[in-house]
Design a protein around this motif. Sequence first.
Motif, mmCIF file in Angstrom:
data_model
loop_
_atom_site.group_PDB
_atom_site.id
_atom_site.type_symbol
_atom_site.label_atom_id
_atom_site.label_comp_id
_atom_site.label_asym_id
_atom_site.label_seq_id
_atom_site.Cartn_x
_atom_site.Cartn_y
_atom_site.Cartn_z
ATOM 1 N N UNK A 145 0.841 -1.171 0.000
ATOM 2 C CA UNK A 145 0.000 0.000 0.000
ATOM 3 C C UNK A 145 0.888 1.237 0.000
ATOM 4 N N UNK A 146 0.608 2.155 -0.870
ATOM 5 C CA UNK A 146 1.372 3.383 -0.977
ATOM 6 C C UNK A 146 0.466 4.451 -1.582
ATOM 7 N N UNK A 147 0.481 5.623 -1.178
ATOM 8 C CA UNK A 147 1.162 6.139 0.009
ATOM 9 C C UNK A 147 0.283 6.033 1.250
ATOM 10 N N UNK A 148 0.938 5.977 2.393
ATOM 11 C CA UNK A 148 0.252 6.013 3.681
ATOM 12 C C UNK A 148 0.092 7.480 4.075
ATOM 13 N N UNK A 149 -1.103 7.839 4.489
ATOM 14 C CA UNK A 149 -1.366 9.185 4.987
ATOM 15 C C UNK A 149 -2.546 9.093 5.948
ATOM 16 N N UNK A 150 -2.245 9.269 7.222
ATOM 17 C CA UNK A 150 -3.273 9.233 8.266
ATOM 18 C C UNK A 150 -3.090 10.426 9.178
ATOM 19 N N UNK A 151 -4.197 11.011 9.617
ATOM 20 C CA UNK A 151 -4.167 12.194 10.477
ATOM 21 C C UNK A 151 -4.850 11.905 11.808
ATOM 22 N N UNK A 152 -4.372 12.578 12.823
ATOM 23 C CA UNK A 152 -5.042 12.610 14.118
ATOM 24 C C UNK A 152 -5.168 14.084 14.501
ATOM 25 N N UNK A 153 -5.519 14.342 15.723
ATOM 26 C CA UNK A 153 -5.733 15.733 16.136
ATOM 27 C C UNK A 153 -4.488 16.596 15.925
ATOM 28 N N UNK A 154 -3.311 16.061 16.283
ATOM 29 C CA UNK A 154 -2.087 16.859 16.226
ATOM 30 C C UNK A 154 -1.059 16.363 15.221
ATOM 31 N N UNK A 155 -1.219 15.133 14.741
ATOM 32 C CA UNK A 155 -0.156 14.500 13.976
ATOM 33 C C UNK A 155 -0.606 14.010 12.606
ATOM 34 N N UNK A 156 0.367 13.920 11.709
ATOM 35 C CA UNK A 156 0.167 13.369 10.372
ATOM 36 C C UNK A 156 1.187 12.250 10.198
ATOM 37 N N UNK A 157 0.712 11.021 10.005
ATOM 38 C CA UNK A 157 1.557 9.864 9.704
ATOM 39 C C UNK A 157 1.629 9.770 8.192
ATOM 40 N N UNK A 158 2.824 9.895 7.648
ATOM 41 C CA UNK A 158 2.971 9.958 6.195
ATOM 42 C C UNK A 158 4.263 9.285 5.762
ATOM 43 N N UNK A 159 4.386 9.140 4.460
ATOM 44 C CA UNK A 159 5.612 8.587 3.887
ATOM 45 C C UNK A 159 6.783 9.540 4.148
ATOM 46 N N UNK A 160 7.957 8.960 4.306
ATOM 47 C CA UNK A 160 9.175 9.756 4.455
ATOM 48 C C UNK A 160 9.533 10.422 3.138
ATOM 49 N N UNK A 161 10.156 11.600 3.254
ATOM 50 C CA UNK A 161 10.678 12.332 2.104
ATOM 51 C C UNK A 161 12.173 12.577 2.340
ATOM 52 N N UNK A 162 12.941 12.795 1.288
ATOM 53 C CA UNK A 162 14.379 13.051 1.480
ATOM 54 C C UNK A 162 14.668 14.203 2.440
ATOM 55 N N UNK A 163 13.818 15.228 2.440
ATOM 56 C CA UNK A 163 14.073 16.369 3.319
ATOM 57 C C UNK A 163 13.746 16.081 4.790
ATOM 58 N N UNK A 164 13.282 14.875 5.104
ATOM 59 C CA UNK A 164 13.018 14.475 6.491
ATOM 60 C C UNK A 164 14.275 14.016 7.217
ATOM 61 N N UNK A 165 15.377 13.855 6.498
ATOM 62 C CA UNK A 165 16.591 13.304 7.113
ATOM 63 C C UNK A 165 17.034 14.122 8.328
ATOM 64 N N UNK A 166 16.933 15.422 8.255
ATOM 65 C CA UNK A 166 17.372 16.260 9.383
ATOM 66 C C UNK A 166 16.478 16.036 10.608
ATOM 67 N N UNK A 167 15.176 15.888 10.382
ATOM 68 C CA UNK A 167 14.254 15.612 11.482
ATOM 69 C C UNK A 167 14.494 14.250 12.101
ATOM 70 N N UNK A 168 14.786 13.249 11.277
ATOM 71 C CA UNK A 168 15.095 11.913 11.797
ATOM 72 C C UNK A 168 16.415 11.966 12.561
ATOM 73 N N UNK A 169 17.384 12.737 12.062
ATOM 74 C CA UNK A 169 18.663 12.874 12.754
ATOM 75 C C UNK A 169 18.481 13.509 14.139
ATOM 76 N N UNK A 170 17.534 14.431 14.263
ATOM 77 C CA UNK A 170 17.266 15.055 15.560
ATOM 78 C C UNK A 170 16.800 14.018 16.582
ATOM 79 N N UNK A 171 16.320 12.886 16.116
ATOM 80 C CA UNK A 171 15.899 11.797 16.992
ATOM 81 C C UNK A 171 17.016 10.767 17.107
#
Length: 184
Positions: free
Chosen positions: A1-27
């Motif tokens: 299944x692609x793409x995954x996109x689910x929302x809640x009150x505060x969050x969005x669960x979505x597919x990773x993008x190349x520009x997410x690397x910095x955010x993942x690195x922060x974790x």
Amino acid sequence: MYPISRHSQHLHLRELRPDDAEGVFAIYGDARATEHMSFDPRTRKDVQAIVARSIASAAADPRQEYALAVANTDDERLIGFGRLALDPHQPRAATFGFALNPDTWGNGFGTETVRLLLVCAFEDLDLHRVWGARSPLNTASARTMERAGFTEEGYIREHVQRGGQWSDSVTHSILDHEYATVAK
């Protein structure tokens, strides 16, 4: 299944993008966030490779791994990382994991993240069982999984080796019929 996109009150669960690397690195580069994980903090280069590999795995057919960004709905900034990995030895089952940027801890985003992963697992992927493991010392993760409807199953002795030391893991799971009760 692609793409995954689910929302809640505060969050969005979505597919990773190349520009997410910095955010993942922060974790994954933060010693606080990785304290109870099975690995030491990652380098920026390691994280870029993880993100690239995760994006490539989304195109696999059949897809076996769902490595997903957890973004704040206000600004779409990545604040977490979630993962479902289908288990080839257990039909309709997956392991899961999640991690959040330590700057966001204490706001209920962990439970919201796990619930979004469960929506994906049970409603999108029609799984029967989802399970995960945590460090016995990670009581925050235990509370998060309990609030999301998981049942603690038991210990896996000397399951993880990190820094030359073996440590146990505590397993938790939730079944589709339990999720149906919790999701109401």
